[in-house]
Write an enzyme that holds these catalytic residues in place. Structure first.
Site, PDB file in Angstrom:
ATOM      1  N   TYR A  34       1.547  14.827 -18.498  1.00  0.00           N
ATOM      2  CA  TYR A  34       2.904  15.176 -18.912  1.00  0.00           C
ATOM      3  C   TYR A  34       2.907  15.756 -20.329  1.00  0.00           C
ATOM      4  CZ  TYR A  34       8.039  14.549 -18.958  1.00  0.00           C
ATOM      5  OH  TYR A  34       9.392  14.737 -19.001  1.00  0.00           O
ATOM      6  N   SER A  35       2.099  15.168 -21.194  1.00  0.00           N
ATOM      7  CA  SER A  35       2.038  15.627 -22.582  1.00  0.00           C
ATOM      8  C   SER A  35       1.696  17.122 -22.665  1.00  0.00           C
ATOM      9  CB  SER A  35       0.997  14.796 -23.346  1.00  0.00           C
ATOM     10  OG  SER A  35       0.806  15.290 -24.639  1.00  0.00           O
ATOM     11  N   LEU A  36       0.778  17.560 -21.827  1.00  0.00           N
ATOM     12  CA  LEU A  36       0.382  18.972 -21.817  1.00  0.00           C
ATOM     13  C   LEU A  36       1.556  19.864 -21.402  1.00  0.00           C
ATOM     14  CD1 LEU A  36      -2.015  20.923 -22.234  1.00  0.00           C
ATOM     15  CD2 LEU A  36      -2.601  20.626 -19.839  1.00  0.00           C
ATOM     16  N   SER A  37       2.319  19.399 -20.410  1.00  0.00           N
ATOM     17  CA  SER A  37       3.430  20.244 -19.962  1.00  0.00           C
ATOM     18  C   SER A  37       4.556  20.266 -20.983  1.00  0.00           C
ATOM     19  CB  SER A  37       3.923  19.812 -18.578  1.00  0.00           C
ATOM     20  OG  SER A  37       4.604  18.596 -18.649  1.00  0.00           O
ATOM     21  N   ARG A  92      20.233  13.923 -20.355  1.00  0.00           N
ATOM     22  CA  ARG A  92      20.886  13.789 -21.640  1.00  0.00           C
ATOM     23  C   ARG A  92      19.913  13.525 -22.765  1.00  0.00           C
ATOM     24  NH1 ARG A  92      25.620  10.982 -20.622  1.00  0.00           N
ATOM     25  NH2 ARG A  92      25.537  10.110 -22.712  1.00  0.00           N
ATOM     26  N   ASP A 119      -6.386  10.998  -8.556  1.00  0.00           N
ATOM     27  CA  ASP A 119      -6.378  10.461  -9.908  1.00  0.00           C
ATOM     28  C   ASP A 119      -5.352   9.333 -10.057  1.00  0.00           C
ATOM     29  OD1 ASP A 119      -8.429  11.913 -10.954  1.00  0.00           O
ATOM     30  OD2 ASP A 119      -7.214  13.120 -12.323  1.00  0.00           O
ATOM     31  N   GLY A 120      -4.250   9.442  -9.315  1.00  0.00           N
ATOM     32  CA  GLY A 120      -3.212   8.412  -9.406  1.00  0.00           C
ATOM     33  C   GLY A 120      -3.723   7.060  -8.959  1.00  0.00           C
ATOM     34  N   ASP A 143      14.859  15.427 -25.374  1.00  0.00           N
ATOM     35  CA  ASP A 143      14.951  14.937 -24.000  1.00  0.00           C
ATOM     36  C   ASP A 143      14.157  13.646 -23.830  1.00  0.00           C
ATOM     37  OD1 ASP A 143      16.462  17.116 -23.322  1.00  0.00           O
ATOM     38  OD2 ASP A 143      15.187  17.756 -21.668  1.00  0.00           O
ATOM     39  N   ASP A 157      -0.011   7.336 -20.226  1.00  0.00           N
ATOM     40  CA  ASP A 157       1.037   7.571 -21.213  1.00  0.00           C
ATOM     41  C   ASP A 157       2.213   6.619 -21.088  1.00  0.00           C
ATOM     42  OD1 ASP A 157       2.244   8.594 -18.900  1.00  0.00           O
ATOM     43  OD2 ASP A 157       1.801  10.662 -19.449  1.00  0.00           O
TER      44      ASP A 157
END
Lengths: 296, 296, 296, 296
Positions: C192-195, C160, C75-76, C179, C150
């Site tokens: 990433y949004s799902l995680s 931080r 996919d990448g 974060d 995204d």
């Protein structure tokens, strides 16, 4: 002759009669144990169903005579028997006939080595904390029950909100409308509480997990409190009836003015565990499958 | 004489009779509008309660004669009226008499300027997508209803699991035991769906939000599907009865073999909005308070 | 000779050179297509590595000459090529050489039938919405990029907090320390949004998903906004540098006073899809495995 | 002359010099205590800044001489001092000069009554469990630190994934790519762990809370383990450097092959608490405001 603490090993067999092939398994277990010198008792109705009338005993009498229980079924079967036998401090060994289980000690395929270990005393007994749920109405106790998994409050009319105030050691910690509220032990943490967003809790942590079900506030979180603390939950709406479900069985209806008090039970459930199977192994495998336990 | 699209402005007033001081507010609104040349109609029972018998009309007749609705109450009041008037493409203006609302256009304290704007046409009409929920039994439609907020499936016996299979455009996307399942519009996203873990969705997104309630699997997530897609949910256990709740009202009981089909409604709810109040302002304030909307 | 829209089918092959056996696959694909009359081009460096110098072309020239892209990888790989070819409205077909993918059209094991379908035009082209991320400093655009998955804001010094204000159509909707912050397309929703707790969003929903990463407030939720809306995020602390990551590649550092503006891109990514494989099938399988996609 | 356990009450004052008006408060506290017969010591640099050179003492010497600490600042100030003084079993009283705090005993507005209670011994000392974090490289301890709040593992290069294997008592319980991993005490549960989805945990529960940060798997949950259990986390990728942050301070970089071992500390932090303020009161108020604690 196998002994346990100086007396003849007397084993109660508690089968889940809904499992296919269960009568065969019961007879096989009973015969195997008797041949090796143990005494075996079966609850009346199961003895009849399994055609072993001479093993039949009343459940209360069994509790006084046996020094070990064996369940044949899944986590739900051992859950209820472990709670029952906790009163008499009798350990229970679950032989699993269902999905991967947290409470059972061995799979049915491992039956014979498991029975051998039980006969020779080659096992550990793990104590599990339980909860006592008490309902107070106008200062009087009108209901009391022990839970090994969880105490669940929901609206008796689905799917309506209930308004609850939650107190820890008489301090208000939350007040919200929600679909319901779960008070779980670490044993129950992998059940309903997990599906409502609660954490997994090691059985070595003796604590209560308080998990709101779909709270209608955004700031609610699961709360883990210690076994020394007392939790009280009070329904806030005169028109709502709150159903109390203990270890998956509907048990009582609370009304406005009642208070549910939950504390650590003085009794412990005693689960037989063999050395080669750990809680974390089971956890890892169950989480990987995405399974949540609905034992009761 | 105030007009709307060439005809005399005829306004239907829909009060929530449970609010304190409601009859005074109804009379005040009715008198104010009539004095300024508008026609006013009131549903029969409210007209009697407010002692304005000459304004009384049958709800069906009202729908044919009015060209604007005003609700006096909270989000729950406007929710049901907006859905009703959607059939006749009539916009509704909600005057808020409850908590901070997403659907109402003005607070009671802003009543007079709001009525002035309605009389002069100084407002926007926001269209909101609705859902059509249809139950099929053996190929035949046996129930159908329109939802502005959400369609909720739960076990009719609380708090028991139901097993459901969920399909999007006939593709199985999930099958799990859960406490229930929510199909919401973006309007309903800030309600029950949010408390079950669903996302907030801008009302400009015309989509369906599918949110399982306490799913007994760890891999379930809320799913947003487009309005072109068709969602179907099928109960999987012969012994369970699934209660269907549309916009907070219990409406129907589904049995094993039934299929719930949810698609975009051809009708749109029409909400009056004044320029000075936005969805995001309200959202920001409500989230800061931790409130979840339970409009219905 | 295979054609597409009246011109000779000219295919650009974009391999992920890190996959084992990739040069063999590239040659196999190139030869198969050339034998059947298609023109084939390979980016300069890959052509050298695969020992097919006569197929070599500059990436810019390729974009002007090819009318179809094929990626060999996961996919990448297709993510970055689809974004690149979107400028020229060229569709891309992903041949999957990695884990189960959302964006690829076929597995390596289905290579030959996939190529045959490409040669005969037997496929669908799915358009995917992309985002344009622009950074404004003192009113001037100092950075601009297109994202298919995204746009992620984090503190350049891990781990931080950053303080952010988020606006939709110039309305402040949230202000919090977190974060980080994710703005995803529906394509990126399974990443990433799902995680970080965001919803799954059907690729048919053209919307932006705004998901805070570990927000230090309890009332924050993922927010889905429509493609007509403009999102702006402004870092709030003078001492923090905010790293901007577009589709997984670190791209820019924002400072206090800068504003990130994210809108719908006028360009669409074009993904080849064959009839027998659907997004929901892949979703169902990936969720069952508990996988979250980290394509980039 | 005020005494404590038979010796003269000797108080160390630890101010957060960044708070406005802090030097005045320090002098006021010092004078008040000295007038009432207590000995007072101030760390060297603060004594200079506050123009009280005769109160100056080396931090190490202070730790040998004082029998009570007072911090002037927020939760962050008391966090670090409580950890430091834990080695010598000295309790600390936090006077709060910041946001609502979990660890501080009194607000600045309650300063005088708080000091009077400290002088007369009218207070409770609450022991809080701490963690020891040890990094092992090729079997040798190369880093060790004590945490009162939490031990956090993240990628030293933001915002990249790290691959981690997590073990409890040498049993693998999870292996996943994630943004990071938090091991918190119940004191730290209301901090970073809460924002990453962990539960709130009563300070009476002596346990470790393991919370993955944005895990790229769907089946991950927060896990509460007992203080008897040993947690080990091992980075899995040769090319990643894992930053270790202890109580909010970046402390160490781990590489592939290293193992982080976290166990209960033999030392306890000792927090002064007055009778009229409880953890749950503070919790209830902080949750209502949606605040998450970032003490460090």
């Amino acid at each position: 002759m196998p002994e346990i603490g100086g007396s003849v090993l007397t084993i109660g067999i508690y089968p889940n009669m809904e499992k296919t092939g269960i009568t065969d398994v019961v007879c096989q277990v009973a015969d195997y144990l008797i041949e090796r010198g143990a005494r075996v008792l079966l609850p009346q109705d199961f003895a009849t169903a399994c055609d072993r009338p001479m093993l039949a005993a009343d459940r209360d009498i069994m509790m006084r005579q046996i020094n070990l229980g064996i369940t044949l079924g899944g986590d739900g079967t051992i859950l209820h028997v472990a709670r029952e036998l906790a009163q008499a401090k009798i350990p229970v060994c679950g032989i699993n006939m269902g999905n991967l289980g947290f409470l059972t000690a061995a799979e049915l395929s491992e039956l014979q080595p498991a029975l051998d270990k039980l006969l020779t005393g080659d096992y550990l007994v793990e104590e599990r904390m339980m909860l006592v749920a008490t309902v107070l109405r106008q200062g009087e106790t009108i209901f009391s029950a022990t839970a090994l998994n969880d105490v669940v409050m929901t609206n008796s009319a689905s799917p309506r909100l209930i308004r609850l105030n939650v107190y820890v050691d008489e301090e208000l910690i939350a007040g919200y409308p929600a679909d319901g509220f779960i008070l779980a032990t670490s044993t129950g943490a992998t059940g309903y509480s997990l599906s409502a967003g609660g954490p997994v809790v090691s059985p070595h942590v003796e604590a209560m997990i308080l998990t709101p079900i779909c709270p209608h506030t955004l700031y609610s979180r699961a709360l883990v409190v210690s076994r020394q603390e007392t939790v009280e939950v009070r329904p806030q709406s005169p028109e709502e009836i709150v159903a109390l479900t203990i270890d998956g069985k509907s048990n009582f209806c609370m009304i406005f003015g009642d208070a549910l008090k939950v504390t650590e039970s003085p009794e412990k459930a005693r689960l037989v565990r063999f050395n080669d199977k750990s809680y974390y192994q089971t956890l890892h495998r169950k989480l990987r499958r995405g399974e949540i336990d609905a034992t009761s």
